[in-house]
Motif scaffolding. Sequence first.
Motif, PDB file in Angstrom:
ATOM      1  N   SER A 115      17.955  -5.264  -1.689  1.00 47.32           N
ATOM      2  CA  SER A 115      17.950  -4.560  -0.400  1.00 47.32           C
ATOM      3  C   SER A 115      16.701  -3.691  -0.249  1.00 47.32           C
ATOM      4  CB  SER A 115      19.216  -3.702  -0.234  1.00 47.32           C
ATOM      5  OG  SER A 115      19.441  -3.412   1.145  1.00 47.32           O
ATOM      6  N   ASP A 116      15.559  -4.213  -0.697  1.00 43.02           N
ATOM      7  CA  ASP A 116      14.332  -3.429  -0.751  1.00 43.02           C
ATOM      8  C   ASP A 116      13.825  -3.087   0.653  1.00 43.02           C
ATOM      9  OD1 ASP A 116      11.387  -2.829  -1.077  1.00 43.02           O
ATOM     10  OD2 ASP A 116      11.940  -3.147  -3.178  1.00 43.02           O
ATOM     11  N   ASN A 117      13.773  -1.792   0.954  1.00 41.80           N
ATOM     12  CA  ASN A 117      13.355  -1.343   2.278  1.00 41.80           C
ATOM     13  C   ASN A 117      11.870  -1.578   2.534  1.00 41.80           C
ATOM     14  OD1 ASN A 117      15.904  -0.475   3.043  1.00 41.80           O
ATOM     15  ND2 ASN A 117      15.579   1.610   2.301  1.00 41.80           N
ATOM     16  N   THR A 118      11.050  -1.369   1.519  1.00 43.74           N
ATOM     17  CA  THR A 118       9.613  -1.590   1.684  1.00 43.74           C
ATOM     18  C   THR A 118       9.329  -3.068   1.914  1.00 43.74           C
ATOM     19  OG1 THR A 118       9.060   0.339   0.320  1.00 43.74           O
ATOM     20  CG2 THR A 118       7.351  -1.321   0.612  1.00 43.74           C
ATOM     21  N   ALA A 119       9.997  -3.942   1.169  1.00 42.41           N
ATOM     22  CA  ALA A 119       9.838  -5.386   1.384  1.00 42.41           C
ATOM     23  C   ALA A 119      10.245  -5.762   2.801  1.00 42.41           C
ATOM     24  CB  ALA A 119      10.665  -6.157   0.365  1.00 42.41           C
ATOM     25  N   THR A 120      11.308  -5.148   3.286  1.00 40.23           N
ATOM     26  CA  THR A 120      11.772  -5.410   4.652  1.00 40.23           C
ATOM     27  C   THR A 120      10.684  -5.078   5.667  1.00 40.23           C
ATOM     28  OG1 THR A 120      14.042  -4.891   3.987  1.00 40.23           O
ATOM     29  CG2 THR A 120      13.559  -4.872   6.339  1.00 40.23           C
ATOM     30  N   ASN A 121      10.060  -3.932   5.513  1.00 44.51           N
ATOM     31  CA  ASN A 121       9.008  -3.536   6.453  1.00 44.51           C
ATOM     32  C   ASN A 121       7.775  -4.422   6.346  1.00 44.51           C
ATOM     33  OD1 ASN A 121      10.636  -1.549   7.454  1.00 44.51           O
ATOM     34  ND2 ASN A 121       9.418   0.169   6.725  1.00 44.51           N
ATOM     35  N   LEU A 122       7.415  -4.826   5.137  1.00 45.96           N
ATOM     36  CA  LEU A 122       6.291  -5.746   4.972  1.00 45.96           C
ATOM     37  C   LEU A 122       6.557  -7.054   5.716  1.00 45.96           C
ATOM     38  CD1 LEU A 122       5.471  -5.273   1.169  1.00 45.96           C
ATOM     39  CD2 LEU A 122       4.107  -4.473   3.109  1.00 45.96           C
ATOM     40  N   ILE A 123       7.804  -7.522   5.658  1.00 40.39           N
ATOM     41  CA  ILE A 123       8.185  -8.741   6.376  1.00 40.39           C
ATOM     42  C   ILE A 123       8.122  -8.523   7.882  1.00 40.39           C
ATOM     43  CG2 ILE A 123      10.116 -10.295   6.863  1.00 40.39           C
ATOM     44  CD1 ILE A 123      10.955  -9.857   3.897  1.00 40.39           C
ATOM     45  N   LEU A 124       8.677  -7.404   8.346  1.00 37.74           N
ATOM     46  CA  LEU A 124       8.688  -7.140   9.785  1.00 37.74           C
ATOM     47  C   LEU A 124       7.276  -6.955  10.333  1.00 37.74           C
ATOM     48  CD1 LEU A 124      11.826  -4.828  10.129  1.00 37.74           C
ATOM     49  CD2 LEU A 124      11.560  -7.175  10.972  1.00 37.74           C
ATOM     50  N   ASP A 125       6.357  -6.461   9.516  1.00 33.91           N
ATOM     51  CA  ASP A 125       4.957  -6.372   9.946  1.00 33.91           C
ATOM     52  C   ASP A 125       4.399  -7.765  10.231  1.00 33.91           C
ATOM     53  OD1 ASP A 125       4.740  -3.609   9.850  1.00 33.91           O
ATOM     54  OD2 ASP A 125       3.986  -3.568   7.790  1.00 33.91           O
ATOM     55  N   THR A 127       0.855  -1.196   0.000  1.00 38.27           N
ATOM     56  CA  THR A 127       0.000   0.000   0.000  1.00 38.27           C
ATOM     57  C   THR A 127       0.882   1.234   0.000  1.00 38.27           C
ATOM     58  OG1 THR A 127      -0.105   0.169   2.417  1.00 38.27           O
ATOM     59  CG2 THR A 127      -1.756  -1.228   1.345  1.00 38.27           C
ATOM     60  N   GLU A 128       0.332   2.352  -0.406  1.00 35.85           N
ATOM     61  CA  GLU A 128       1.094   3.600  -0.413  1.00 35.85           C
ATOM     62  C   GLU A 128       1.624   3.921   0.978  1.00 35.85           C
ATOM     63  OE1 GLU A 128       2.072   5.528  -2.878  1.00 35.85           O
ATOM     64  OE2 GLU A 128       1.147   4.223  -4.380  1.00 35.85           O
ATOM     65  N   ALA A 129       0.835   3.644   2.005  1.00 33.70           N
ATOM     66  CA  ALA A 129       1.234   3.963   3.376  1.00 33.70           C
ATOM     67  C   ALA A 129       2.437   3.148   3.831  1.00 33.70           C
ATOM     68  CB  ALA A 129       0.060   3.731   4.324  1.00 33.70           C
ATOM     69  N   LYS A 130       2.640   1.989   3.219  1.00 35.41           N
ATOM     70  CA  LYS A 130       3.730   1.112   3.649  1.00 35.41           C
ATOM     71  C   LYS A 130       5.012   1.313   2.842  1.00 35.41           C
ATOM     72  CE  LYS A 130       0.895  -2.497   5.739  1.00 35.41           C
ATOM     73  NZ  LYS A 130       0.595  -3.941   5.800  1.00 35.41           N
ATOM     74  N   LYS A 131       4.973   2.164   1.849  1.00 39.36           N
ATOM     75  CA  LYS A 131       6.166   2.406   1.053  1.00 39.36           C
ATOM     76  C   LYS A 131       7.151   3.298   1.813  1.00 39.36           C
ATOM     77  CE  LYS A 131       3.886   2.008  -3.465  1.00 39.36           C
ATOM     78  NZ  LYS A 131       3.558   2.709  -4.732  1.00 39.36           N
ATOM     79  N   VAL A 132       8.425   2.936   1.743  1.00 38.70           N
ATOM     80  CA  VAL A 132       9.478   3.753   2.360  1.00 38.70           C
ATOM     81  C   VAL A 132      10.566   4.016   1.331  1.00 38.70           C
ATOM     82  CG1 VAL A 132       9.074   3.098   4.753  1.00 38.70           C
ATOM     83  CG2 VAL A 132      10.538   1.664   3.332  1.00 38.70           C
ATOM     84  N   SER A 133      11.245   5.123   1.492  1.00 40.32           N
ATOM     85  CA  SER A 133      12.270   5.524   0.532  1.00 40.32           C
ATOM     86  C   SER A 133      13.544   4.714   0.710  1.00 40.32           C
ATOM     87  CB  SER A 133      12.572   7.019   0.697  1.00 40.32           C
ATOM     88  OG  SER A 133      13.065   7.274   1.998  1.00 40.32           O
ATOM     89  N   GLY A 134      14.480   4.949  -0.188  1.00 43.92           N
ATOM     90  CA  GLY A 134      15.751   4.247  -0.130  1.00 43.92           C
ATOM     91  C   GLY A 134      15.821   3.142  -1.152  1.00 43.92           C
ATOM     92  N   SER A 135      16.609   2.130  -0.863  1.00 36.75           N
ATOM     93  CA  SER A 135      16.880   1.083  -1.840  1.00 36.75           C
ATOM     94  C   SER A 135      15.658   0.207  -2.103  1.00 36.75           C
ATOM     95  CB  SER A 135      18.041   0.209  -1.355  1.00 36.75           C
ATOM     96  OG  SER A 135      17.762  -0.329  -0.073  1.00 36.75           O
ATOM     97  N   GLY A 136      15.639  -0.384  -3.296  1.00 34.74           N
ATOM     98  CA  GLY A 136      14.569  -1.290  -3.658  1.00 34.74           C
ATOM     99  C   GLY A 136      13.734  -0.797  -4.816  1.00 34.74           C
ATOM    100  N   ILE A 137      12.704  -1.589  -5.172  1.00 33.11           N
ATOM    101  CA  ILE A 137      11.866  -1.287  -6.326  1.00 33.11           C
ATOM    102  C   ILE A 137      10.397  -1.118  -5.953  1.00 33.11           C
ATOM    103  CG2 ILE A 137      11.469  -3.726  -6.901  1.00 33.11           C
ATOM    104  CD1 ILE A 137      11.931  -0.768  -9.372  1.00 33.11           C
ATOM    105  N   LEU A 138       9.969  -1.658  -4.818  1.00 34.73           N
ATOM    106  CA  LEU A 138       8.548  -1.625  -4.479  1.00 34.73           C
ATOM    107  C   LEU A 138       8.013  -0.203  -4.343  1.00 34.73           C
ATOM    108  CD1 LEU A 138       8.088  -4.566  -1.936  1.00 34.73           C
ATOM    109  CD2 LEU A 138       7.521  -4.500  -4.367  1.00 34.73           C
ATOM    110  N   LEU A 139       8.885   0.725  -3.984  1.00 35.04           N
ATOM    111  CA  LEU A 139       8.478   2.125  -3.877  1.00 35.04           C
ATOM    112  C   LEU A 139       7.860   2.630  -5.183  1.00 35.04           C
ATOM    113  CD1 LEU A 139       8.556   4.815  -2.194  1.00 35.04           C
ATOM    114  CD2 LEU A 139      10.836   5.189  -3.176  1.00 35.04           C
ATOM    115  N   GLY A 182      -1.629  -1.757  -3.887  1.00 27.34           N
ATOM    116  CA  GLY A 182      -2.456  -2.945  -3.989  1.00 27.34           C
ATOM    117  C   GLY A 182      -1.746  -4.162  -4.546  1.00 27.34           C
ATOM    118  N   LEU A 183      -0.482  -3.990  -4.960  1.00 27.14           N
ATOM    119  CA  LEU A 183       0.291  -5.138  -5.454  1.00 27.14           C
ATOM    120  C   LEU A 183       0.359  -6.232  -4.390  1.00 27.14           C
ATOM    121  CD1 LEU A 183       2.321  -6.286  -7.651  1.00 27.14           C
ATOM    122  CD2 LEU A 183       4.113  -5.289  -6.202  1.00 27.14           C
TER     123      LEU A 183
END
Length: 271
Positions: A105-115, A72-84, A89-90
Motif C-alpha cells: 500500500s505504498d503511498n509514494t509509489a501511488t503518487n509516482l504512478i498517478l504522475d 526524489t525527496e520531493a515526491k516522498k509522502v508519509s504513511g504506508s509503504g517503504i519508498l519513503l 534518485g532510486l
Amino acid sequence: MKALDQRVRAEISKFKGHVSLFAKNLDTGASYGFGADDRVRTASTIKVPIMVEVFARVAEGKAKWDDELVLTEAKKVSGSGILLELSDGLRLTLRDAVRLMIILSDNTATNLILDQITTDAVNDRMDQLGLKQTRVLRKVGGGGESRAGMIPENKRFGLGVSTPREMVALLEKLERGEVVNTEASREMLAIMKRQQYRDGIPRALRGVEVANKTGALDRLRSDVGIVYTPRGRIAMAITCDDMPEIIWSVDNPGLLLISRLASLLVDGLSK
C-alpha cells in the motif's frame, strides 16, 4: 437472508461508528447489503482502480511495464509503504511501483504512478466500466486533483470515493476476467492475493485464499476483497468510519468488526 441480516445488525449495533457494506456470492448470485450505496471514503482501497488503469494502459500500448519512475525527496509522502525510507534518485519500473502500491500500500509509489497516468484517466476508465461513483480525487497528501476532486461536495472524501456495491462490482469484473482482459484480470487478483495487510477480511478466515486491498485513516478502516471458499467465491466491501478514537494497532475496533462481518458474510452467503 433474514438470519444473516439479524446477525450483521447485531454486530453493527455494538460498534461506535458508521458501517457500510455489500457482499455477493459470485457463484450463486446471492447478495447482502447494509448501506450498500453509501458514498464512502475509500482511503487506500482506491488503489485497486488505479492499478486497473495502469494495466489497461499497458494493454493499449500507452505505457510499458519497464517504464522508469524516479524517486526524489520531493515526491516522498508519509504513511504506508517503504519508498519513503529509500534513497533519493532510486529508479524503479512501473511494474514494481504497481506491486508496491498494492502489496505494501505504498503511498509514494501511488503518487509516482498517478504522475504518469493522471487521476482523471483513472476516473474515465471507471466510467467505461460502468462505475460512476468510484473516483480518485487527488494524489496522496494533495496535488493532482481530478475533475471530480474539484467538486466541493467531494472534498470531504479525501483521496477517493466509492460505494460498497461498486467496489464489489469491480471485484466481480476482475474475477470474471472482464477488466482489460482475462490475463490482466488474473494478474491483478494475484497481486491482491499477495498484499500484506491481513488484519481485516482475512483475519479469522483459515485455510481459504483471499484477494483483498485494505484502507486506513485515523477514524476509518476499510477492506475490499474476494474470499475463495469451497462453497463459493464471496466478494465483499466493508467500510467502518467515524470511529471516536484514533487507534493505530491491529486491534483497531474497525478491523475487528470487519473480521467478524467477513466471517458472517462468508457463512451467510455460502452455498
